[in-house]
Design a protein around this motif. Structure first.
Motif, PDB file in Angstrom:
ATOM      1  N   HIS A  35      46.040  21.612 -24.493  1.00 61.45           N
ATOM      2  CA  HIS A  35      46.615  22.538 -25.471  1.00 61.45           C
ATOM      3  C   HIS A  35      45.781  22.478 -26.742  1.00 61.45           C
ATOM      4  N   GLU A  36      45.181  23.600 -27.096  1.00 63.36           N
ATOM      5  CA  GLU A  36      44.335  23.711 -28.290  1.00 63.36           C
ATOM      6  C   GLU A  36      43.246  22.637 -28.285  1.00 63.36           C
ATOM      7  N   ASN A  37      42.602  22.482 -27.124  1.00 66.24           N
ATOM      8  CA  ASN A  37      41.497  21.534 -26.913  1.00 66.24           C
ATOM      9  C   ASN A  37      41.888  20.071 -27.085  1.00 66.24           C
ATOM     10  N   GLN A  38      43.171  19.757 -26.899  1.00 65.71           N
ATOM     11  CA  GLN A  38      43.647  18.376 -26.905  1.00 65.71           C
ATOM     12  C   GLN A  38      44.561  18.167 -25.710  1.00 65.71           C
ATOM     13  N   MET A  39      44.496  16.969 -25.138  1.00 66.59           N
ATOM     14  CA  MET A  39      45.386  16.638 -24.032  1.00 66.59           C
ATOM     15  C   MET A  39      46.752  16.258 -24.596  1.00 66.59           C
ATOM     16  N   ILE A  40      47.798  16.813 -23.982  1.00 65.95           N
ATOM     17  CA  ILE A  40      49.153  16.564 -24.453  1.00 65.95           C
ATOM     18  C   ILE A  40      50.029  16.216 -23.255  1.00 65.95           C
ATOM     19  N   PHE A  41      50.942  15.279 -23.453  1.00 67.25           N
ATOM     20  CA  PHE A  41      51.852  14.804 -22.421  1.00 67.25           C
ATOM     21  C   PHE A  41      53.235  15.352 -22.740  1.00 67.25           C
ATOM     22  N   ARG A  42      53.783  16.158 -21.818  1.00 62.91           N
ATOM     23  CA  ARG A  42      55.082  16.782 -22.039  1.00 62.91           C
ATOM     24  C   ARG A  42      55.798  17.030 -20.711  1.00 62.91           C
ATOM     25  N   GLN A  43      57.041  17.461 -20.807  1.00 59.45           N
ATOM     26  CA  GLN A  43      57.806  17.887 -19.637  1.00 59.45           C
ATOM     27  C   GLN A  43      57.660  19.401 -19.517  1.00 59.45           C
ATOM     28  N   LEU A  47      60.450  14.833 -25.134  1.00 57.29           N
ATOM     29  CA  LEU A  47      61.790  14.283 -24.971  1.00 57.29           C
ATOM     30  C   LEU A  47      62.386  13.860 -26.308  1.00 57.29           C
ATOM     31  N   LYS A  48      61.536  13.579 -27.280  1.00 58.96           N
ATOM     32  CA  LYS A  48      61.991  13.205 -28.616  1.00 58.96           C
ATOM     33  C   LYS A  48      62.537  14.453 -29.309  1.00 58.96           C
ATOM     34  N   PRO A  49      63.772  14.401 -29.776  1.00 57.81           N
ATOM     35  CA  PRO A  49      64.359  15.568 -30.446  1.00 57.81           C
ATOM     36  C   PRO A  49      63.581  15.957 -31.711  1.00 57.81           C
ATOM     37  N   GLY A  50      63.569  17.255 -31.977  1.00 62.49           N
ATOM     38  CA  GLY A  50      62.976  17.755 -33.207  1.00 62.49           C
ATOM     39  C   GLY A  50      61.524  18.175 -33.104  1.00 62.49           C
ATOM     40  N   LEU A  51      60.869  17.887 -31.999  1.00 62.10           N
ATOM     41  CA  LEU A  51      59.480  18.306 -31.849  1.00 62.10           C
ATOM     42  C   LEU A  51      59.435  19.718 -31.277  1.00 62.10           C
ATOM     43  N   PRO A  52      58.477  20.529 -31.700  1.00 59.14           N
ATOM     44  CA  PRO A  52      58.433  21.931 -31.251  1.00 59.14           C
ATOM     45  C   PRO A  52      58.062  22.059 -29.774  1.00 59.14           C
ATOM     46  N   GLU A  53      58.601  23.106 -29.157  1.00 55.95           N
ATOM     47  CA  GLU A  53      58.212  23.446 -27.790  1.00 55.95           C
ATOM     48  C   GLU A  53      56.882  24.179 -27.839  1.00 55.95           C
ATOM     49  N   ILE A  54      56.115  24.055 -26.761  1.00 58.05           N
ATOM     50  CA  ILE A  54      54.842  24.744 -26.640  1.00 58.05           C
ATOM     51  C   ILE A  54      54.978  25.760 -25.515  1.00 58.05           C
ATOM     52  N   MET A  55      54.748  27.018 -25.834  1.00 56.13           N
ATOM     53  CA  MET A  55      54.808  28.078 -24.827  1.00 56.13           C
ATOM     54  C   MET A  55      53.431  28.224 -24.189  1.00 56.13           C
ATOM     55  N   LEU A  56      53.418  28.323 -22.864  1.00 64.55           N
ATOM     56  CA  LEU A  56      52.176  28.533 -22.123  1.00 64.55           C
ATOM     57  C   LEU A  56      52.161  29.940 -21.545  1.00 64.55           C
ATOM     58  N   ASP A  57      50.967  30.515 -21.428  1.00 64.46           N
ATOM     59  CA  ASP A  57      50.820  31.819 -20.789  1.00 64.46           C
ATOM     60  C   ASP A  57      50.910  31.701 -19.271  1.00 64.46           C
ATOM     61  N   GLY A  58      50.638  30.538 -18.751  1.00 65.96           N
ATOM     62  CA  GLY A  58      50.656  30.271 -17.318  1.00 65.96           C
ATOM     63  C   GLY A  58      50.389  28.799 -17.092  1.00 65.96           C
ATOM     64  N   ILE A  59      49.990  28.458 -15.889  1.00 65.17           N
ATOM     65  CA  ILE A  59      49.799  27.047 -15.573  1.00 65.17           C
ATOM     66  C   ILE A  59      48.340  26.612 -15.593  1.00 65.17           C
ATOM     67  N   ASP A  60      47.434  27.496 -15.994  1.00 63.83           N
ATOM     68  CA  ASP A  60      46.010  27.175 -15.977  1.00 63.83           C
ATOM     69  C   ASP A  60      45.636  26.003 -16.876  1.00 63.83           C
ATOM     70  N   ASP A  61      46.386  25.753 -17.930  1.00 61.58           N
ATOM     71  CA  ASP A  61      46.070  24.665 -18.858  1.00 61.58           C
ATOM     72  C   ASP A  61      46.638  23.317 -18.419  1.00 61.58           C
ATOM     73  N   ILE A  62      47.376  23.288 -17.316  1.00 58.93           N
ATOM     74  CA  ILE A  62      47.941  22.023 -16.844  1.00 58.93           C
ATOM     75  C   ILE A  62      46.877  21.262 -16.067  1.00 58.93           C
ATOM     76  N   VAL A  63      46.620  20.027 -16.511  1.00 54.49           N
ATOM     77  CA  VAL A  63      45.579  19.186 -15.927  1.00 54.49           C
ATOM     78  C   VAL A  63      46.103  18.437 -14.711  1.00 54.49           C
ATOM     79  N   GLY A  64      47.351  17.996 -14.770  1.00 53.05           N
ATOM     80  CA  GLY A  64      47.911  17.248 -13.657  1.00 53.05           C
ATOM     81  C   GLY A  64      49.364  16.879 -13.890  1.00 53.05           C
ATOM     82  N   VAL A  65      49.975  16.350 -12.831  1.00 52.88           N
ATOM     83  CA  VAL A  65      51.386  15.998 -12.822  1.00 52.88           C
ATOM     84  C   VAL A  65      51.516  14.478 -12.793  1.00 52.88           C
ATOM     85  N   VAL A  66      52.430  13.936 -13.589  1.00 51.65           N
ATOM     86  CA  VAL A  66      52.665  12.490 -13.595  1.00 51.65           C
ATOM     87  C   VAL A  66      53.346  12.102 -12.290  1.00 51.65           C
ATOM     88  N   SER A  67      52.726  11.164 -11.568  1.00 51.63           N
ATOM     89  CA  SER A  67      53.290  10.716 -10.296  1.00 51.63           C
ATOM     90  C   SER A  67      53.898   9.320 -10.378  1.00 51.63           C
TER      91      SER A  67
END
Length: 107
Positions: free
Chosen positions: A51-59, A72-92
């Motif tokens: 997201h904006e040339n930085q890796m971010i960890f979110r749900q 998960l921490k209350p009060g932090l802004p949501e990030i809207m995505l245009d699609g899933i192309d910016d997703i690097v991977g899923v936490v396993s």
């Protein structure tokens, strides 16, 4: 879940250390997370995204064609995505200093 949610690009899983408390209490500062670039995306899964040339960890939350990244921490802004192309991977997996902190997310 919509069929248009596909797998991320296929490559080898890798590990990252959680820094900060944006994803507490599920993931605390110092936890190690394993990211699977080929993991199956589903609403509610935890992801690493570029997201904006930085890796971010979110749900990832989805509603139809709407994709949102939320902390998960209350009060932090949501990030809207245009699609899933910016997703690097899923936490396993998550691990910590104690065995009780180990958890799998891909089962």
């Amino acid at each position: 879940m919509n069929d248009d949610l596909s797998n991320c690009s296929a490559s080898e899983p890798f590990a990252l250390r959680v820094i900060g408390d944006d994803m507490a209490p599920e993931f605390i500062d110092g936890h190690i997370i394993v990211i699977d670039p080929g993991g199956r995306l589903a609403s509610g899964c935890y992801v690493i995204a570029n997201h904006e040339n930085q890796m971010i960890f979110r749900q990832l939350l989805t509603d139809g064609a709407e994709y949102r990244l939320v902390a998960l921490k209350p009060g932090l802004p949501e990030i809207m995505l245009d699609g899933i192309d910016d997703i690097v991977g899923v936490v396993s997996q998550r691990s910590g200093k104690r065995r009780s902190e180990h958890k799998r997310y891909d089962v």
